[in-house]
Write a protein that holds these residues in place. Structure first.
Motif, PDB file in Angstrom:
ATOM      1  N   ASP A 159       0.825  -1.206   0.000  1.00 44.50           N
ATOM      2  CA  ASP A 159       0.000   0.000   0.000  1.00 44.50           C
ATOM      3  C   ASP A 159       0.865   1.264   0.000  1.00 44.50           C
ATOM      4  O   ASP A 159       1.804   1.386   0.788  1.00 44.50           O
ATOM      5  N   THR A 160       0.500   2.211  -0.858  1.00 44.61           N
ATOM      6  CA  THR A 160       1.191   3.496  -0.867  1.00 44.61           C
ATOM      7  C   THR A 160       0.313   4.618  -0.310  1.00 44.61           C
ATOM      8  O   THR A 160       0.840   5.632   0.171  1.00 44.61           O
ATOM      9  N   HIS A 161      -0.995   4.507  -0.396  1.00 43.76           N
ATOM     10  CA  HIS A 161      -1.915   5.515   0.153  1.00 43.76           C
ATOM     11  C   HIS A 161      -1.569   6.928  -0.318  1.00 43.76           C
ATOM     12  O   HIS A 161      -1.644   7.893   0.451  1.00 43.76           O
ATOM     13  N   GLY A 162      -1.160   7.038  -1.567  1.00 45.93           N
ATOM     14  CA  GLY A 162      -0.839   8.351  -2.111  1.00 45.93           C
ATOM     15  C   GLY A 162       0.513   8.896  -1.710  1.00 45.93           C
ATOM     16  O   GLY A 162       0.884  10.006  -2.109  1.00 45.93           O
ATOM     17  N   ASP A 163       1.276   8.141  -0.937  1.00 43.77           N
ATOM     18  CA  ASP A 163       2.615   8.551  -0.509  1.00 43.77           C
ATOM     19  C   ASP A 163       3.636   7.721  -1.292  1.00 43.77           C
ATOM     20  O   ASP A 163       3.829   6.541  -0.995  1.00 43.77           O
ATOM     21  N   PHE A 164       4.264   8.328  -2.277  1.00 46.51           N
ATOM     22  CA  PHE A 164       5.166   7.593  -3.159  1.00 46.51           C
ATOM     23  C   PHE A 164       6.637   7.846  -2.835  1.00 46.51           C
ATOM     24  O   PHE A 164       7.507   7.666  -3.683  1.00 46.51           O
ATOM     25  N   SER A 165       6.900   8.247  -1.596  1.00 40.98           N
ATOM     26  CA  SER A 165       8.274   8.574  -1.212  1.00 40.98           C
ATOM     27  C   SER A 165       9.198   7.360  -1.297  1.00 40.98           C
ATOM     28  O   SER A 165      10.401   7.529  -1.516  1.00 40.98           O
ATOM     29  N   ARG A 166       8.661   6.156  -1.137  1.00 38.81           N
ATOM     30  CA  ARG A 166       9.529   4.975  -1.238  1.00 38.81           C
ATOM     31  C   ARG A 166      10.036   4.764  -2.660  1.00 38.81           C
ATOM     32  O   ARG A 166      10.943   3.946  -2.878  1.00 38.81           O
ATOM     33  N   LEU A 167       9.438   5.467  -3.625  1.00 35.04           N
ATOM     34  CA  LEU A 167       9.857   5.345  -5.017  1.00 35.04           C
ATOM     35  C   LEU A 167      10.852   6.427  -5.420  1.00 35.04           C
ATOM     36  O   LEU A 167      11.264   6.480  -6.579  1.00 35.04           O
TER      37      LEU A 167
END
Length: 323
Positions: free
Chosen positions: A16-24
């Motif tokens: 799940d990213t929940h709109g947070d794509f900082s891991r990318l």
């Protein structure tokens, strides 16, 4: 690399990213420097990039489009289905998709894709577990008062068509599509990508914390009838391997699922919870037996059963949290 010196296409999978794509971001997902649009990152539901339609959301979607790789996702229980249904549907790699951006694609329910030589079946959706205190209707004449009361009480609730949609679970037609797709594939695929997991798998790691529903029961049918190598899912906010072939992902990005083949060689305590230092993953094994031979296998793979880590895992797994 293949014989001609061309890099083979790669599939990465995360939760799940929940709109947070900082891991990318490149600093976190450094493999992307060698990727092309023929390489894929799959998000196992709760993508969250189609949520409010605001400027910040559009900027993030544009940012995803600029990545070197193609982003794919299945739907979860935290998606705005009112907005999502507005995107056109097209054929892609053997199945139906919705293009949010040219290289940001929604893998629809009950579809089978051929991606990087892998036959991948998808079935997004899940039941929300953060609605214990109900669903508010925004057109209720008493909406504002109820909203204030629920917020003041720290209640777990959602608002219909604002933060919750009944389409979080598949429709009758989508179940029929899934069965038809698997029948045509002779119930034989390589990977299965979902948001939640089969009821029987969910029961094993949650000890009844999560309730069964029509979707998890359907996924049990798929588990029983379908041949597959690995089943990847999100939803439960942990990184964990369950019974060898079921891989639960949250914030970890996986590339090579064959690293889990070492789990096939693990034997040990019934219903053991192990922590693999090398993989950074919790492994839950339901069956198996103790023996001197199996003890040697533990030593061979240098896997420790650390009681403190087990207790921490059990505490997180059994505590109530939004997912």
């Amino acid at each position: 690399m293949n014989r001609k010196g061309r890099k083979e296409m790669a599939i990465f999978i995360t939760g799940d990213t929940h709109g947070d794509f900082s891991r990318l971001l490149p600093a976190a997902f450094h493999e992307q420097r060698d990727l092309t649009k023929e390489d894929y990152l799959i998000i196992c539901g709760d993508f969250g990039g189609v949520w409010d339609g605001g400027d910040a959301e559009q900027q993030w979607l544009d940012w995803l489009e600029t990545r070197s790789f193609t982003t794919l996702f299945v739907s979860g229980n935290h998606e705005n289905y009112d907005l999502l249904r507005n995107y056109p549907i097209s054929q892609w790699h053997g199945g139906l998709v919705q293009a949010i951006r040219p290289s940001v694609l929604h893998l629809m329910r009950g579809q089978l894709y051929n991606i990087c030589g892998k036959r991948i079946f998808t079935m997004g959706g899940a039941s929300s577990h953060d609605i214990r205190d109900g669903i508010l209707e925004p057109d209720d004449s008493d909406y504002e008062r109820k909203l204030r009361q629920l917020n003041a009480a720290g209640a777990l609730f959602r608002v219909n068509h604002r933060s919750w949609w009944k389409e979080e679970l598949p429709s009758v037609d989508e179940y029929e599509t899934a069965r038809k797709t698997l029948n045509q594939a002779r119930w034989d695929v390589d990977y299965i990508i979902t948001h939640c997991c089969p009821s029987s798998v969910q029961d094993n790691f949650s000890r009844g914390l999560y309730q069964r529903d029509a979707l998890t029961d359907f996924l049990d049918e798929v588990r029983e009838r379908c041949r597959f190598q690995y089943w990847f899912f999100g939803h439960y906010h942990e990184n964990m391997v369950v019974e060898k072939e079921f891989v639960m992902l949250y914030n970890q990005i996986m590339n090579d699922p064959t690293q889990f083949e070492q789990v096939d060689e693990i034997c040990g305590l019934s219903r053991a919870i192990l922590y693999l230092e090398g993989l950074g993953m919790t492994v839950f094994l339901k069956t198996l037996y103790q023996s001197e031979y199996e003890t040697l296998k533990f030593k061979h793979f240098q896997i420790e059963v650390e009681n403190e880590k087990i207790r921490r895992f059990e505490h997180r797994c059994l505590s109530c949290r939004s997912c």
